[in-house]
Scaffold this active site. Structure first.
Site, mmCIF file in Angstrom:
data_model
loop_
_atom_site.group_PDB
_atom_site.id
_atom_site.type_symbol
_atom_site.label_atom_id
_atom_site.label_comp_id
_atom_site.label_asym_id
_atom_site.label_seq_id
_atom_site.Cartn_x
_atom_site.Cartn_y
_atom_site.Cartn_z
ATOM 1 N N HIS A 23 0.827 -1.205 0.000
ATOM 2 C CA HIS A 23 0.000 0.000 0.000
ATOM 3 C C HIS A 23 0.863 1.258 0.000
ATOM 4 C CE1 HIS A 23 -3.243 2.761 1.462
ATOM 5 N NE2 HIS A 23 -2.244 3.281 2.170
ATOM 6 N N GLU A 24 1.872 1.291 0.869
ATOM 7 C CA GLU A 24 2.716 2.480 0.971
ATOM 8 C C GLU A 24 3.555 2.686 -0.289
ATOM 9 O OE1 GLU A 24 2.532 4.788 3.135
ATOM 10 O OE2 GLU A 24 1.035 3.735 4.312
ATOM 11 N N HIS A 70 1.539 4.319 -2.944
ATOM 12 C CA HIS A 70 1.476 5.785 -2.879
ATOM 13 C C HIS A 70 2.610 6.413 -3.684
ATOM 14 C CE1 HIS A 70 -1.792 6.652 -0.170
ATOM 15 N NE2 HIS A 70 -1.295 5.953 0.825
ATOM 16 N N GLU A 83 -5.946 6.919 -1.001
ATOM 17 C CA GLU A 83 -5.806 5.740 -0.156
ATOM 18 C C GLU A 83 -6.387 4.501 -0.846
ATOM 19 O OE1 GLU A 83 -4.123 5.338 2.480
ATOM 20 O OE2 GLU A 83 -3.635 7.425 2.900
#
Length: 255
Positions: free
Chosen positions: A118-119, A122, A181
């Site tokens: 997920h990070e 980004h 997100e």
């Protein structure tokens, strides 16, 4: 004033970009400038925050992170911070930070891979550039941004951050929007599956996150979509992720 207006409009048009999922973005800064800010933030955090020197924690986290970043290519630096907060981040310039408190909530390497994926998502979607650009357009005015975009080197970066009223760390680690997100969740789901981690564990992770947060959301989840929305989004992309997982050459095991 007319020239400033025209220049600002042209800058806006030139700054229009598309994210990996096809969403329109505003990106006013070069990749090099954003990467430099990310590296600066990372070095600042390493100087100010305690580092987890546990051999076991570092081996485990780096095993998961390296499997994820191998899919993306490039060299990434990984640091485990000794802090109880349930959090992690990735920064432009190839930097990843994981707080030791996250290891109590992410119960398996698959679940940790969901967070790190997920990070990294980004960063791949250039959300840091997008957020700083939005902040610049809102607070500083496009004519200010236009003036500083012509600069080069460290002085130019400092001028940009000063104009935005942001420190290096805050400038990169601004809270992301719910749209960003959800986009990072989708990208991260694909990354973990391609890296050989079971994407179904991403749902279990967010259930753990909700339980850890109690009445107040865990810090990692602040400004994020609701648990139900996040899980629904993950499940809507699960079939495709499972296909990628089945096609992965190796199933990763870091435990």
């Amino acid at each position: 004033m007319r020239r400033i207006y025209v220049a600002s409009l042209l800058l806006l048009l030139a700054a229009c970009a598309t994210s990996p999922t096809g969403r329109n973005q505003l990106k006013l800064f070069s990749e090099e400038k954003i990467a430099e800010m990310g590296v600066q933030s990372y070095q600042q955090m390493k100087q100010e925050e305690p580092i987890d020197n546990s051999t076991a924690d570092n081996r485990y986290v780096k095993c998961v992170a390296n499997a994820i970043t191998k899919v993306t290519g490039g060299e990434w630096e990984v640091t485990v911070f000794k802090d109880d907060q349930v959090n992690a981040f990735a920064l432009p310039g190839g930097k990843i930070g994981v707080y030791s408190g996250l290891l109590d909530v992410a119960k398996s390497d698959d679940q940790l891979a969901a967070v790190i994926g997920h990070e990294v998502g980004h960063v791949l979607a250039d959300h840091g550039n997008e957020r700083v650009s939005q902040q610049a357009a809102t607070q500083g005015g496009l004519q200010v941004v236009s003036a500083f975009l012509g600069g080069s080197g460290g002085g130019g970066n400092q001028a940009v951050m000063s104009a935005l009223g942001l420190g290096a760390q805050v400038g990169i680690l601004l809270p992301f929007s719910r749209t960003q997100e959800s986009e990072a969740d989708t990208i991260g789901l694909e990354l973990m599956a391609r890296a050989g981690f079971d994407p179904r564990e991403s749902v279990a992770l967010w259930q753990n996150m909700a339980a850890a947060g109690g009445e107040k959301p865990a810090e990692f989840m602040s400004t994020h979509p609701s648990n139900e929305s996040r899980i629904n989004n993950l499940q809507s992309h699960m079939n495709q992720a499972l296909q990628l997982y089945q096609q992965a050459p190796n199933k990763t095991n870091c435990s």
